[in-house]
Design an enzyme around this catalytic site. Structure first.
Site, PDB file in Angstrom:
ATOM      1  N   ASP A 232       0.859  -1.191   0.000  1.00 31.83           N
ATOM      2  CA  ASP A 232       0.000   0.000   0.000  1.00 31.83           C
ATOM      3  C   ASP A 232       0.890   1.235   0.000  1.00 31.83           C
ATOM      4  OD1 ASP A 232      -2.388  -1.456   0.128  1.00 31.83           O
ATOM      5  OD2 ASP A 232      -2.185  -1.684   2.299  1.00 31.83           O
ATOM      6  N   LEU A 233       0.989   1.882  -1.112  1.00 29.79           N
ATOM      7  CA  LEU A 233       1.914   2.992  -1.305  1.00 29.79           C
ATOM      8  C   LEU A 233       1.745   4.054  -0.227  1.00 29.79           C
ATOM      9  CD1 LEU A 233       4.043   4.319  -3.135  1.00 29.79           C
ATOM     10  CD2 LEU A 233       2.158   5.411  -4.371  1.00 29.79           C
ATOM     11  N   ASP A 234       2.848   4.385   0.449  1.00 32.27           N
ATOM     12  CA  ASP A 234       2.896   5.444   1.458  1.00 32.27           C
ATOM     13  C   ASP A 234       1.942   5.207   2.620  1.00 32.27           C
ATOM     14  OD1 ASP A 234       4.832   6.735   0.019  1.00 32.27           O
ATOM     15  OD2 ASP A 234       3.469   8.150  -0.942  1.00 32.27           O
ATOM     16  N   GLU A 235       1.512   3.972   2.833  1.00 34.97           N
ATOM     17  CA  GLU A 235       0.587   3.698   3.922  1.00 34.97           C
ATOM     18  C   GLU A 235       1.100   2.609   4.855  1.00 34.97           C
ATOM     19  OE1 GLU A 235      -3.471   3.215   2.834  1.00 34.97           O
ATOM     20  OE2 GLU A 235      -3.465   4.890   1.424  1.00 34.97           O
TER      21      GLU A 235
END
Length: 290
Positions: A232-235
């Site tokens: 989950d990109l940047d999460e």
């Protein structure tokens, strides 16, 4: 003349497990029986999740040769509590690979901190999809690997990256403003071993020129977030954050400069806490024992 015994070697034991009575007693008893002296102890029991976290720094007699014996003996303590645990001498220096693109402020900060001794890490390589910082890296005496990425070559480059991580026995990968998205497969293979840094504002601004967007909205804080990388990109689970007050007098360029300071500080703090065994990943969040 009788030979003197080796000096006590400091170690760090980290563990987490389901909450239950007797955990602290079992750990303390083990250390007492081993003749160890507790220097610092931090613990946290999460009542909502029923999970317990502990980090103990202690001095063990017998020098660093005692590390394997401590691990062997503690392996009998852990199973009744279903502990996940790790035991390392404080002198151990994690082997770090840094990845960077064209923004060099975080890379430069990490290299300086490692060279000056502020961070007890060994930067064993720098990987970049550009050559902008090759001279800086080589000046520090660190191997530089140029791995340009296109959509067509991404699987090949990621395979090359994994080979580099394995051949250099890398403990941690740090994305110091590396502007390429890692594949889901790579994120899974390096789970818990990759830290990323990105700007974060209130509100958050995505896309091009985030600092110009922030200026247009009259933000009062500039911030940055360091986190573990997941699919989950940047999460991924957040490790460290930094915020700096700004006001209407700051131009977009001022905000960008302040943002570079925030990014460098948050990333360095996250790397330090990870390498000192202070960070525990629990689901989507972290517990950091400082």
């Amino acid at each position: 003349m009788a030979s003197s015994s080796p000096p006590a070697a400091e170690h760090v034991l980290t563990l987490d497990c389901p909450e239950s009575p007797g955990i602290v007693h079992a750990v303390s008893l083990f250390l007492v029986e081993q003749g160890c002296d507790i220097i610092d102890n931090q613990q946290f029991g999460d009542r909502r999740d029923g999970h317990f976290f502990m980090r103990v720094r202690f001095a063990a007699p017998g020098g660093e040769d005692v590390t394997q014996a401590l691990r062997r003996d503690f392996a009998a303590v852990a199973p009744p509590f279903a502990m996940r645990w790790h035991l390392e001498p404080v002198s151990a220096r994690p082997r770090v690979l840094v990845m960077v693109s064209r923004f060099g402020h975080c890379l430069n900060d990490l290299l300086f901190r490692a060279r000056s001794g502020d961070l007890s890490i060994d930067v064993v390589a720098v990987v970049s999809n550009h050559r902008d910082h090759q001279a800086l890296v080589e000046w520090h005496g660190i191997p530089f690997f140029h791995m340009p990425v296109t959509a067509a070559t991404k699987p090949e480059v990621e395979a090359q990256l994994l080979d580099t991580v394995a051949s250099l026995d890398v403990d941690l990968v740090v994305l110091a403003r590396y502007m390429q998205v890692l594949s889901d497969d790579l994120c899974r293979k390096l789970a818990g071993r990759v830290i990323n840094i990105h700007h974060s504002f209130l509100p958050s601004f995505k896309g091009a020129k985030p600092y110009h967007q922030a200026h247009d909205r009259g933000v009062k804080l500039v911030g940055a977030t360091a986190h573990y990388v997941t699919a989950d990109l940047d999460e991924g689970p957040i490790i460290a954050q930094e915020v700096i007050d700004v006001d209407h007098s700051h131009t977009p360029d001022d905000l960008a400069a302040i943002g570079r300071d925030a990014e460098s500080a948050a990333l360095a703090r996250a790397v330090r806490w990870h390498c000192e065994g202070r960070v525990f990943v629990q689901g989507r969040r972290t517990v950091v024992l400082r």
